[in-house]
Write an enzyme that holds these catalytic residues in place. Structure first.
Site, PDB file in Angstrom:
ATOM      1  N   GLU A 205      -5.479   7.294  -0.573  1.00  0.00           N
ATOM      2  CA  GLU A 205      -5.672   6.030   0.251  1.00  0.00           C
ATOM      3  C   GLU A 205      -6.364   5.137  -0.671  1.00  0.00           C
ATOM      4  O   GLU A 205      -5.835   3.816  -0.651  1.00  0.00           O
ATOM      5  CB  GLU A 205      -6.228   6.451   1.495  1.00  0.00           C
ATOM      6  CG  GLU A 205      -5.350   7.246   2.264  1.00  0.00           C
ATOM      7  CD  GLU A 205      -3.989   6.683   2.839  1.00  0.00           C
ATOM      8  OE1 GLU A 205      -3.768   5.430   2.853  1.00  0.00           O
ATOM      9  OE2 GLU A 205      -2.872   7.310   2.420  1.00  0.00           O
TER      10      GLU A 205
ATOM     11  N   ASP B 124      -4.710   1.486  -1.863  1.00  0.00           N
ATOM     12  CA  ASP B 124      -5.334  -0.006  -1.598  1.00  0.00           C
ATOM     13  C   ASP B 124      -5.773  -0.593  -2.570  1.00  0.00           C
ATOM     14  O   ASP B 124      -5.306  -1.818  -2.944  1.00  0.00           O
ATOM     15  CB  ASP B 124      -6.410   0.443  -0.729  1.00  0.00           C
ATOM     16  CG  ASP B 124      -6.550   0.761   0.516  1.00  0.00           C
ATOM     17  OD1 ASP B 124      -5.437   0.691   1.128  1.00  0.00           O
ATOM     18  OD2 ASP B 124      -7.313   1.228   1.287  1.00  0.00           O
TER      19      ASP B 124
ATOM     20  N   HIS C 187       1.539   4.400  -2.941  1.00  0.00           N
ATOM     21  CA  HIS C 187       1.747   5.878  -2.952  1.00  0.00           C
ATOM     22  C   HIS C 187       2.751   6.318  -3.756  1.00  0.00           C
ATOM     23  O   HIS C 187       2.915   7.310  -4.588  1.00  0.00           O
ATOM     24  CB  HIS C 187       2.019   6.432  -1.461  1.00  0.00           C
ATOM     25  CG  HIS C 187       0.485   6.592  -0.655  1.00  0.00           C
ATOM     26  ND1 HIS C 187      -0.711   6.929  -1.172  1.00  0.00           N
ATOM     27  CD2 HIS C 187       0.601   5.655   0.372  1.00  0.00           C
ATOM     28  CE1 HIS C 187      -1.395   6.549  -0.006  1.00  0.00           C
ATOM     29  NE2 HIS C 187      -0.958   5.945   0.652  1.00  0.00           N
TER      30      HIS C 187
ATOM     31  N   HIS D 287       0.788  -1.061  -0.051  1.00  0.00           N
ATOM     32  CA  HIS D 287      -0.172   0.171  -0.019  1.00  0.00           C
ATOM     33  C   HIS D 287       1.002   1.292  -0.029  1.00  0.00           C
ATOM     34  O   HIS D 287       0.761   2.215  -0.658  1.00  0.00           O
ATOM     35  CB  HIS D 287      -0.811   0.197   1.159  1.00  0.00           C
ATOM     36  CG  HIS D 287      -1.609   1.171   1.402  1.00  0.00           C
ATOM     37  ND1 HIS D 287      -2.911   1.681   0.997  1.00  0.00           N
ATOM     38  CD2 HIS D 287      -1.296   2.293   2.328  1.00  0.00           C
ATOM     39  CE1 HIS D 287      -3.001   2.942   1.268  1.00  0.00           C
ATOM     40  NE2 HIS D 287      -2.182   3.393   2.052  1.00  0.00           N
ATOM     41  N   GLU D 288       1.942   1.444   0.719  1.00  0.00           N
ATOM     42  CA  GLU D 288       2.827   2.362   1.047  1.00  0.00           C
ATOM     43  C   GLU D 288       3.346   2.535  -0.397  1.00  0.00           C
ATOM     44  O   GLU D 288       3.686   3.818  -0.921  1.00  0.00           O
ATOM     45  CB  GLU D 288       3.744   2.343   2.019  1.00  0.00           C
ATOM     46  CG  GLU D 288       2.887   2.347   3.481  1.00  0.00           C
ATOM     47  CD  GLU D 288       2.530   3.388   3.717  1.00  0.00           C
ATOM     48  OE1 GLU D 288       2.879   4.591   3.384  1.00  0.00           O
ATOM     49  OE2 GLU D 288       1.341   3.453   4.469  1.00  0.00           O
TER      50      GLU D 288
END
Length: 421
Positions: A359, A363, A285, A281-282
């Site tokens: 976010e 995801d 970004h 997930h990070e």
């Protein structure tokens, strides 16, 4: 007749307080609900829900008191002329110390020293209660009173070490900047942010926490390599020495990226794939350029703020409205920040909306990599272990949260499954 800037600022501060208190009351009502949201039924245990509810209500009660005291103090400081009074007293202290009161840098540093002492006195009781009563009551606080004050002392020392040169540079830039002041201020803050982002993880963060080579290196390196993420180092930080709350983050420039896992995250997520899913997930970004977009947005907003400041910094009516006969650089910045509060709140709301969108995208990115189920399990585990609020008011979350509530994130993950079917 001059415009009553100070009265307008205080009035708007109070209006914002009433609006945010209304949102707090809506959230408090949501926290008092005794049933889980439908999405979380069968996902979150009843025991964890009750603990989360108790923890959230305790924090909510505390927040009502803290916000009331804050608005009373802030309004009184502006309305009763305490700010100009304290500025004059700090000048007297400079003279008492044997220096020239007309030296704006020394005068400003004396003023900031007094402000720091005042803020420590007013904030300390709330910080102690939050840490050693609320956090301890719900099993999160792990630090001793000695460690608490040691961290506080280190933070003050860092402020004393780093503050004077930064403040001095800003004052000199404003005094010498001329028509290009906004550009010079922005350039200085841009360089400063890059320097601090470089120095903080290497020199400052280790003063407060211990960083060790990370576990799961092989799995995370494999994921990073597949995405061409230039992972330089993987660390585990001893967050458990202070709190049971968990987290993970990444930092670094260009080809020098680092990932940091809290040891509490590793302890809470027994299944390694859940941690890897959180990292996916990070990394989403980064891959989707969210970090770059956010950085650019901050730079644009910073430049616009300095541009606005240059337009009002020579307004004698503005300074006089707040009780000042002179126009100190720092005071001008403080007054300007107060006068643009309405714009700041609108910008903050807009940034929250963008952040929440990011976010959801991160995801979805992790899900496309095949970590959908693991990410879902990891998010649920983090929600449970951190006792995060299960029921959230939509208005409150839209205004305050930069991350969507768990219910919305799980619904988005499930919705993508339905579309795939």
């Amino acid at each position: 007749m001059a415009f009553p800037y100070m009265e307008a600022v205080v009035g708007f501060m109070i209006l914002v307080y009433f609006f945010e208190t209304y949102l707090d009351l809506r959230q408090h009502a949501a926290l008092k609900l005794t049933t889980l949201p439908k999405t979380l039924v069968g996902v979150i245990s009843q025991e964890k829900f009750e603990k989360s509810r108790a923890y959230s209500l305790d924090k909510s009660h505390f927040n009502f008191v803290h916000e009331l005291v804050t608005i009373l103090l802030d309004s009184a400081i502006l309305f009763y002329g305490i700010l100009p009074w304290f500025w004059k007293k700090s000048g007297s202290f400079v003279v008492l110390a044997g220096f020239n009161e007309e030296n704006e840098i020394l005068h400003t540093l004396a003023f900031l020293a007094g402000v720091m002492i005042w803020s420590q006195i007013t904030d300390l009781p709330f910080s102690l209660y939050s840490t050693f009563v609320i956090e301890a009551r719900h099993g999160f606080n792990k630090q001793t009173i000695w460690l608490f004050f040691r961290d506080l002392f280190k933070g003050i020392c860092l402020s004393i070490l780093l503050g004077p040169p930064i403040v001095s540079a800003i004052i000199l830039i404003v005094q010498k900047g001329g028509p290009y002041l906004a550009i010079y201020l922005w350039a200085f803050m841009f360089v400063l942010s890059l320097v601090m982002m470089t120095l903080y993880p290497v020199f400052i963060a280790p003063l407060f926490n211990k960083f060790t080579p990370g576990e799961l290196r092989e799995k995370i390196e494999k994921l990073a390599s597949s995405l061409k993420f230039p992972l330089k180092k993987l660390f585990v930080v001893d967050g458990s020495t202070r709190s049971s709350h968990s987290n993970a983050y990444m930092y670094g420039f260009f080809k020098n990226k680092r990932i940091v896992l809290y040891d509490t995250l590793i302890q809470q997520c027994k299944d390694d794939v859940e941690i890897v899913a959180v990292i996916a997930h990070e990394l989403g970004h980064w891959k989707l350029n969210h970090t770059m977009y956010s950085f650019i947005a901050v730079q644009i907003l910073t430049f616009l703020q300095f541009g606005g400041y240059t337009l009002v910094r020579n307004s004698t009516d503005l300074f006089r409205s707040f009780g000042f006969d002179t126009q100190p650089v720092l005071i001008g910045l403080i007054i300007f920040q107060h006068t643009v509060i309405p714009i700041q709140h609108l910008v903050s709301l807009g940034l929250n909306l963008v952040s929440r969108s990011f976010e959801f995208q991160a995801d979805a990115f992790a899900k496309k990599l095949g970590y959908g189920s693991a990410l879902r399990a990891g998010l649920v585990k983090l929600q449970e272990e951190n006792l995060s609020s299960m029921n959230t008011d939509p208005w409150y979350s839209a205004y305050h949260y930069s991350h969507p509530p768990l219910v919305e994130r799980l619904a988005a993950i499930d919705e993508s499954d339905k579309k795939a079917d």
